[in-house]
Motif scaffolding. Structure first.
Motif, PDB file in Angstrom:
ATOM      1  N   TYR A 400       1.856   7.878 -14.536  1.00 31.91           N
ATOM      2  CA  TYR A 400       2.382   9.102 -13.940  1.00 31.91           C
ATOM      3  C   TYR A 400       3.168   9.894 -14.965  1.00 31.91           C
ATOM      4  O   TYR A 400       3.146  11.132 -14.949  1.00 31.91           O
ATOM      5  CB  TYR A 400       3.259   8.759 -12.741  1.00 31.91           C
ATOM      6  CG  TYR A 400       3.591   9.964 -11.889  1.00 31.91           C
ATOM      7  CD1 TYR A 400       2.784  10.305 -10.804  1.00 31.91           C
ATOM      8  CD2 TYR A 400       4.694  10.756 -12.178  1.00 31.91           C
ATOM      9  CE1 TYR A 400       3.085  11.414 -10.040  1.00 31.91           C
ATOM     10  CE2 TYR A 400       4.994  11.870 -11.417  1.00 31.91           C
ATOM     11  CZ  TYR A 400       4.192  12.201 -10.338  1.00 31.91           C
ATOM     12  OH  TYR A 400       4.471  13.299  -9.588  1.00 31.91           O
ATOM     13  N   ASN A 488      11.145   0.462  -8.488  1.00 31.01           N
ATOM     14  CA  ASN A 488       9.886   1.121  -8.135  1.00 31.01           C
ATOM     15  C   ASN A 488       9.505   0.824  -6.681  1.00 31.01           C
ATOM     16  O   ASN A 488      10.082  -0.043  -6.023  1.00 31.01           O
ATOM     17  CB  ASN A 488       8.792   0.629  -9.082  1.00 31.01           C
ATOM     18  CG  ASN A 488       7.566   1.509  -9.039  1.00 31.01           C
ATOM     19  OD1 ASN A 488       7.610   2.628  -8.541  1.00 31.01           O
ATOM     20  ND2 ASN A 488       6.456   0.995  -9.544  1.00 31.01           N
ATOM     21  N   LYS A 489       8.507   1.568  -6.191  1.00 29.92           N
ATOM     22  CA  LYS A 489       7.924   1.401  -4.857  1.00 29.92           C
ATOM     23  C   LYS A 489       8.945   1.657  -3.737  1.00 29.92           C
ATOM     24  O   LYS A 489       8.990   0.961  -2.727  1.00 29.92           O
ATOM     25  CB  LYS A 489       7.313   0.002  -4.699  1.00 29.92           C
ATOM     26  CG  LYS A 489       6.210  -0.300  -5.714  1.00 29.92           C
ATOM     27  CD  LYS A 489       5.597  -1.670  -5.472  1.00 29.92           C
ATOM     28  CE  LYS A 489       4.519  -1.952  -6.517  1.00 29.92           C
ATOM     29  NZ  LYS A 489       3.905  -3.288  -6.311  1.00 29.92           N
ATOM     30  N   ASP A 491       8.853   4.132  -1.914  1.00 31.60           N
ATOM     31  CA  ASP A 491       8.178   4.850  -0.827  1.00 31.60           C
ATOM     32  C   ASP A 491       7.669   3.899   0.255  1.00 31.60           C
ATOM     33  O   ASP A 491       7.222   4.346   1.309  1.00 31.60           O
ATOM     34  CB  ASP A 491       7.012   5.655  -1.400  1.00 31.60           C
ATOM     35  CG  ASP A 491       6.041   4.766  -2.175  1.00 31.60           C
ATOM     36  OD1 ASP A 491       4.823   4.947  -2.033  1.00 31.60           O
ATOM     37  OD2 ASP A 491       6.528   3.885  -2.934  1.00 31.60           O
ATOM     38  N   ARG A 492       7.730   2.605   0.006  1.00 26.41           N
ATOM     39  CA  ARG A 492       7.241   1.654   0.990  1.00 26.41           C
ATOM     40  C   ARG A 492       8.274   1.461   2.101  1.00 26.41           C
ATOM     41  O   ARG A 492       9.491   1.565   1.860  1.00 26.41           O
ATOM     42  CB  ARG A 492       6.919   0.315   0.323  1.00 26.41           C
ATOM     43  CG  ARG A 492       5.755   0.414  -0.649  1.00 26.41           C
ATOM     44  CD  ARG A 492       5.190  -0.935  -0.988  1.00 26.41           C
ATOM     45  NE  ARG A 492       3.997  -0.833  -1.816  1.00 26.41           N
ATOM     46  CZ  ARG A 492       3.263  -1.869  -2.193  1.00 26.41           C
ATOM     47  NH1 ARG A 492       3.632  -3.095  -1.816  1.00 26.41           N
ATOM     48  NH2 ARG A 492       2.199  -1.705  -2.946  1.00 26.41           N
ATOM     49  N   SER A 524       9.226   6.185  -7.713  1.00 24.55           N
ATOM     50  CA  SER A 524       7.975   5.832  -7.038  1.00 24.55           C
ATOM     51  C   SER A 524       6.835   6.301  -7.921  1.00 24.55           C
ATOM     52  O   SER A 524       6.664   7.501  -8.162  1.00 24.55           O
ATOM     53  CB  SER A 524       7.882   6.495  -5.662  1.00 24.55           C
ATOM     54  OG  SER A 524       6.611   6.261  -5.091  1.00 24.55           O
ATOM     55  N   LYS A 526       3.839   6.227  -7.245  1.00 19.07           N
ATOM     56  CA  LYS A 526       2.768   6.801  -6.422  1.00 19.07           C
ATOM     57  C   LYS A 526       3.030   8.259  -6.100  1.00 19.07           C
ATOM     58  O   LYS A 526       2.152   9.119  -6.226  1.00 19.07           O
ATOM     59  CB  LYS A 526       2.633   5.976  -5.148  1.00 19.07           C
ATOM     60  CG  LYS A 526       1.489   6.407  -4.261  1.00 19.07           C
ATOM     61  CD  LYS A 526       1.359   5.496  -3.054  1.00 19.07           C
ATOM     62  CE  LYS A 526       0.192   5.898  -2.169  1.00 19.07           C
ATOM     63  NZ  LYS A 526       0.062   5.010  -0.983  1.00 19.07           N
ATOM     64  N   THR A 527       4.254   8.582  -5.696  1.00 14.82           N
ATOM     65  CA  THR A 527       4.587   9.956  -5.312  1.00 14.82           C
ATOM     66  C   THR A 527       5.265  10.743  -6.419  1.00 14.82           C
ATOM     67  O   THR A 527       5.363  11.961  -6.343  1.00 14.82           O
ATOM     68  CB  THR A 527       5.499   9.940  -4.078  1.00 14.82           C
ATOM     69  OG1 THR A 527       6.737   9.268  -4.409  1.00 14.82           O
ATOM     70  CG2 THR A 527       4.830   9.189  -2.939  1.00 14.82           C
ATOM     71  N   GLY A 528       5.770  10.058  -7.463  1.00 12.09           N
ATOM     72  CA  GLY A 528       6.466  10.746  -8.547  1.00 12.09           C
ATOM     73  C   GLY A 528       7.929  10.968  -8.294  1.00 12.09           C
ATOM     74  O   GLY A 528       8.605  11.642  -9.090  1.00 12.09           O
ATOM     75  N   GLU A 529       8.476  10.411  -7.251  1.00 13.92           N
ATOM     76  CA  GLU A 529       9.891  10.586  -6.937  1.00 13.92           C
ATOM     77  C   GLU A 529      10.742   9.853  -7.962  1.00 13.92           C
ATOM     78  O   GLU A 529      10.507   8.678  -8.280  1.00 13.92           O
ATOM     79  CB  GLU A 529      10.171  10.049  -5.534  1.00 13.92           C
ATOM     80  CG  GLU A 529      11.634  10.204  -5.098  1.00 13.92           C
ATOM     81  CD  GLU A 529      11.877   9.606  -3.724  1.00 13.92           C
ATOM     82  OE1 GLU A 529      13.047   9.559  -3.306  1.00 13.92           O
ATOM     83  OE2 GLU A 529      10.879   9.190  -3.067  1.00 13.92           O
TER      84      GLU A 529
END
Length: 879
Positions: A400, A488-489, A491-492, A524, A526-529
């Motif tokens: 990312y 990380n992660k 967003d889960r 995150s 996955k989302t780039g947050e």
């Protein structure tokens, strides 16, 4: 030898009497005073105890062979010239070796056992062949087509075996011819050396005889010279002059053949020549010999490794003298064996010389120091390493950040190599090094931590701290690099960042908001947050560290990874740390050197120069350097090649020394441990780091019962040479992210080599562990299941003695093995011949029940005995 007292024995062996008495008591010999007699048996018992206490085998006290040496002396008369003869002492030495008969018998029995085993194996093969033929015959009766197919296969199999037999006979014949040729050459070489030695000795003997003849000739003064002597000068008596000459000649002869060296003193004539010069007017040359006043002390230069022959040559002594000193020090060495610097220093000091230690890398230091230039330093990009546990999102986070898909190229989404990438952002440049998180790549992670400035520790918010997370913290601490934790992660739905912080505090990683020094960023992949906050945290940490490097002067860097590309040759990934690397520079890295033909970025773009903190792929090296080696640009290509050659020679000598040491150290341990099953492997991988990590992981699977031996580990595709090596060493061929070429595949099919392809490392580890487990033999454990007491004994004409028993414990079964106990001592082991309950045969009798037991092949059962019934339980082997 007759019995001796303790005092006499202590005097012979050179030890104090009190110490000898203490050793005798420790050996179990009851001797109290020093005048007590000791027999030969007690001496042997003491010798065995001392050998055992020093780690030697007890059986070593009994020699397996003995060598007898005999010497005979005689005298012969040799013509010395001038009608005189000389007596020469002749010494004849004989040596004969006798081998113990039991040793010969053991060897013969061992050979006979091998022949019998081979015969049994051939019989088993023959039986299998017969079964196969029978099965083929049954199939032929069912189907005619199958009969023709089986016949064709049988003919091909016979033809192949005939060809293999002919090939084997040809190889054996060639090997025998080679051995005979080598033996003939060795005999010719030995004969030539003997002739040269005899010729040299003859020349020395002739020269010595000529010198003695010249010295022994008397000086005859002419009558004319005696008449012309001055009247006022008194001449010395002739007999006294001859006596002085004889004393001088004996002194010179002792000096010549003694241990001291001869010193030539120019300008000072000998006594004989001085007298001759006084008697005659003719001038004589001024030279002679003088008795040595002190031994010569030499300054011996000692490198890090030196052979025995080279050391003896530097001290001007024979190699045998050096070997004697080494034997006194407890080191058994040959003339070509390499010695380390410390051992060579002790030998030189023991022989009375002065050692001078040399620094092996003096040429390297001279060259590298000459390349260093002091110049102005400027700010450079921070080198950041991403570490963490498997599948916590390290590569996805890097993807990312740099807007590229790297994880899709990795097998199973798991990073197998070290990847170095330079990321350009609006706030600055950052060089990322992505290290794998699997436990097998601990060494690769350690190399990543050594070249890094900042470590990003990736921890999954839904998983928490794992074993590889703790290892990453330890590597970062060992490298002294600051940590930035990326949770990380997030967003889960089950993410819990606070739990991650709490778990990391147990490993001394304390967040800034809790009073610590470590930055924590929730991200995150996955989302780039949180990605921007993470980059800001990295740049802030780099600004605090004030990272600087000089872009001028010779470039220096470190090898991150290397591999062998089929089209481009050796390819090395290098991180430039200082200076600027240009296309065409001469690069030295470990034992490899070469000119930089091309430089590529991580995206494949070719560049002409690379400054500090820039990772590039280099083409043009002579081979694949080891990951972690230092890379430096030099100006002199000849010196670079010389240094690479010295490093290769040093590495080769160290490897040979390790192999010889391992053979000497493991010889007796292998004899004591017996046969250990070994699994040989030949490993080929795409890059050097993967080959190294896979080899280390598989070797760690070894146990005392089964061992893994990596015969060879290399980089590149599988070729025919690798297949031949696997056949010669009976090894399994493993390809990690590489494949075999067409020639290798054809050779694998012909020779039946076991080849396995892997792309994920723990799959290879699991399968090798399973193969090791299958090599182990199962173990058996005995478990007692019943005990019966003999209350009476009956005689039966059919079964003999029948024991009337009462089962007191467990159960007695008919087909289980038994033991007969008398007074709790085993007196017989066997099986039950019969088990009856009244007149009926039964299979088992339980506790508290009477029964009749007939023991097979045993008729001495008595009242009061106990019959113990047990069973053998098979235990599957495990590593």
């Amino acid at each position: 030898m007759s019995d001796v007292t303790v005092r006499q024995l202590a005097h012979v062996v050179g030890t104090p009497v009190g110490r000898l008495l203490e050793q005798l008591r420790e050996a179990g010999i009851g001797v109290d005073c020093e005048d007590a007699a000791i027999t030969e048996a007690q001496k042997l018992q003491l010798l065995r105890y001392l050998r055992h206490s020093h780690g030697a085998s007890v059986d070593a006290a009994t020699p397996k062979k003995i060598t007898l040496k005999r010497r005979s002396h005689s005298e012969i008369q040799v013509n010395a010239g001038g009608g005189r003869s000389k007596t020469v002492n002749v010494e004849v030495r004989k040596k004969r070796t006798y081998i113990k008969r039991s040793v010969i018998l053991e060897q013969e029995q061992k050979r006979l056992a091998e022949v019998q085993a081979e015969r049994r194996r051939q019989e088993e093969e023959q039986a299998l062949q017969e079964q196969a033929s029978l099965r083929a015959q049954q199939e032929r009766e069912a189907r005619l087509i199958a009969e023709e197919e089986a016949k064709r296969h049988a003919e091909e199999e016979a033809k192949r075996r005939a060809e293999e037999e002919a090939k084997r006979h040809a190889e054996e014949e060639a090997k025998r011819h080679a051995e005979e040729e080598a033996k003939r050459r060795a005999e010719e070489e030995a004969k030539r050396h003997a002739e040269e030695e005899a010729k040299r000795r003859a020349e020395e003997e002739a020269k010595r005889h000529a010198e003695e003849e010249r010295k022994s000739k008397p000086t005859v003064e002419p009558e004319k010279a005696r008449a012309e002597k001055p009247a006022g000068r008194k001449a010395k008596p002739r007999s006294r002059s001859r006596s002085g000459d004889r004393e001088l000649e004996q002194e010179q002869r002792r000096t010549k053949f003694g241990r001291k060296e001869l010193h030539i003193t120019p300008g000072k004539p000998s006594k004989r020549k001085k007298l001759r010069s006084q008697k005659t007017a003719a001038p004589t040359p001024k030279h002679g010999f003088e008795k040595p006043t002190a031994p010569i002390v030499r300054e011996v230069s000692i490198p890090e490794t030196i052979t025995v022959a080279e050391l003896a040559q530097k001290m001007s002594v024979k190699a045998a003298e050096v070997i004697k000193v080494l034997m006194k020090l407890g080191i058994m060495a040959t003339i070509n064996q390499a010695l380390d610097q410390d051992t060579a220093t002790i030998v030189v000091e023991e022989m009375g010389h002065k050692p001078k230690l040399l620094q092996e890398n003096a040429l390297e230091l001279e060259l590298t120091q000459a390349e260093q230039e002091v110049s102005k330093q400027v700010s450079r990009a921070a080198v950041v390493t991403i570490m963490g546990h498997v599948d916590h999102g390290k590569t996805s986070l890097l993807d990312y950040i740099r807007r590229a898909k790297v994880a899709s190229g990795e097998a199973g989404g798991i990073t197998q190599h070290i990847g170095a990438y330079k990321v350009h952002s609006d706030k600055g440049e950052i060089t990322f090094i992505d290290t794998p998180g699997h436990a097998a790549f601990t060494a690769m992670r350690a190399r990543g931590a050594k070249v890094t400035d900042v470590v990003i520790l990736v921890v999954a918010a839904d998983d928490g701290v794992m074993p590889q997370t703790v290892e990453a913290i330890q590597h970062a601490g060992a490298a002294g690099a600051p940590l930035v934790v990326a949770v990380n992660k997030i967003d889960r739905p089950d993410a819990d960042p606070d739990r991650v912080k709490q778990e990391l505090t147990n490993h001394d990683v304390i967040p800034e908001e809790w009073g610590g020094e470590t930055q924590f960023v929730n991200v995150s992949a996955k989302t780039g947050e949180g990605i921007d906050e993470l980059i800001e945290a990295i740049l802030l940490q780099a600004e605090i560290m004030e990272l600087k490097a000089s872009p001028e002067g010779a470039a220096r860097g470190v090898v991150i990874e290397s591999r062998l590309d089929k089209g481009r040759g050796p390819v090395a990934t290098i991180l430039v740390q200082s200076g600027t690397l240009y296309k065409g520079d001469i690069l030295l890295s470990g034992v490899e050197t070469g000119r930089v033909r091309a430089m590529l970025t991580e995206t494949g773009q070719e560049i002409a120069e690379a400054g500090p903190s820039t990772p590039v792929e280099i083409l043009g090296l002579s081979g694949t350097p080891n990951a972690g080696d230092e890379a430096i640009v030099v100006s002199d290509e000849r010196k670079a090649r010389e240094i690479a050659g010295l490093r290769q020679a040093k590495e080769r000598e160290a490897k040979l020394a390790r192999q010889q040491s391992a053979k000497l150290e493991n010889m007796f341990s292998e004899m004591e441990e017996g046969e250990v099953r070994t699994l040989n492997l030949v490993i080929k991988a795409d890059v050097q780091g993967s080959a190294e990590a896979l080899s280390e992981s598989l070797i760690k699977l070894s146990t005392d019962k089964a061992k893994v031996k990596v015969v060879a580990a290399g980089v590149g595709g599988i070729n025919e040479t690798d297949v031949n090596l696997a056949v010669a060493s009976n090894a399994i061929l493993i390809g990690f992210n590489v494949r075999a070429d067409a020639t290798a595949r054809r050779s694998i099919a012909e020779k039946g080599v076991d080849l396995h392809y892997y792309s994920v490392i723990y799959n290879a580890i699991d399968e090798v562990r399973g193969a090791l487990t299958g090599m182990l033999e199962p173990e058996y454990r005995e478990e007692i299941i019943g005990l019966a007491r003999v209350d009476d004994v009956f005689r039966s004409p059919k079964f003999g003695a029948i024991a009337g028993c009462l089962v007191v414990e467990g159960v007695v079964r008919r087909h289980n093995p038994i033991r007969v106990l008398r007074d709790n001592v085993v007196i017989f082991e066997g099986q039950l011949e019969s088990l009856r309950r009244f007149k009926e045969d039964v299979q088992e009798v339980r506790s508290g029940t009477e029964c009749g037991i007939g023991v097979k092949d045993y008729r001495d059962v008595k009242v009061g005995d106990h019959i113990e019934v047990y069973e053998r339980i098979k235990i599957e082997p495990t590593l």
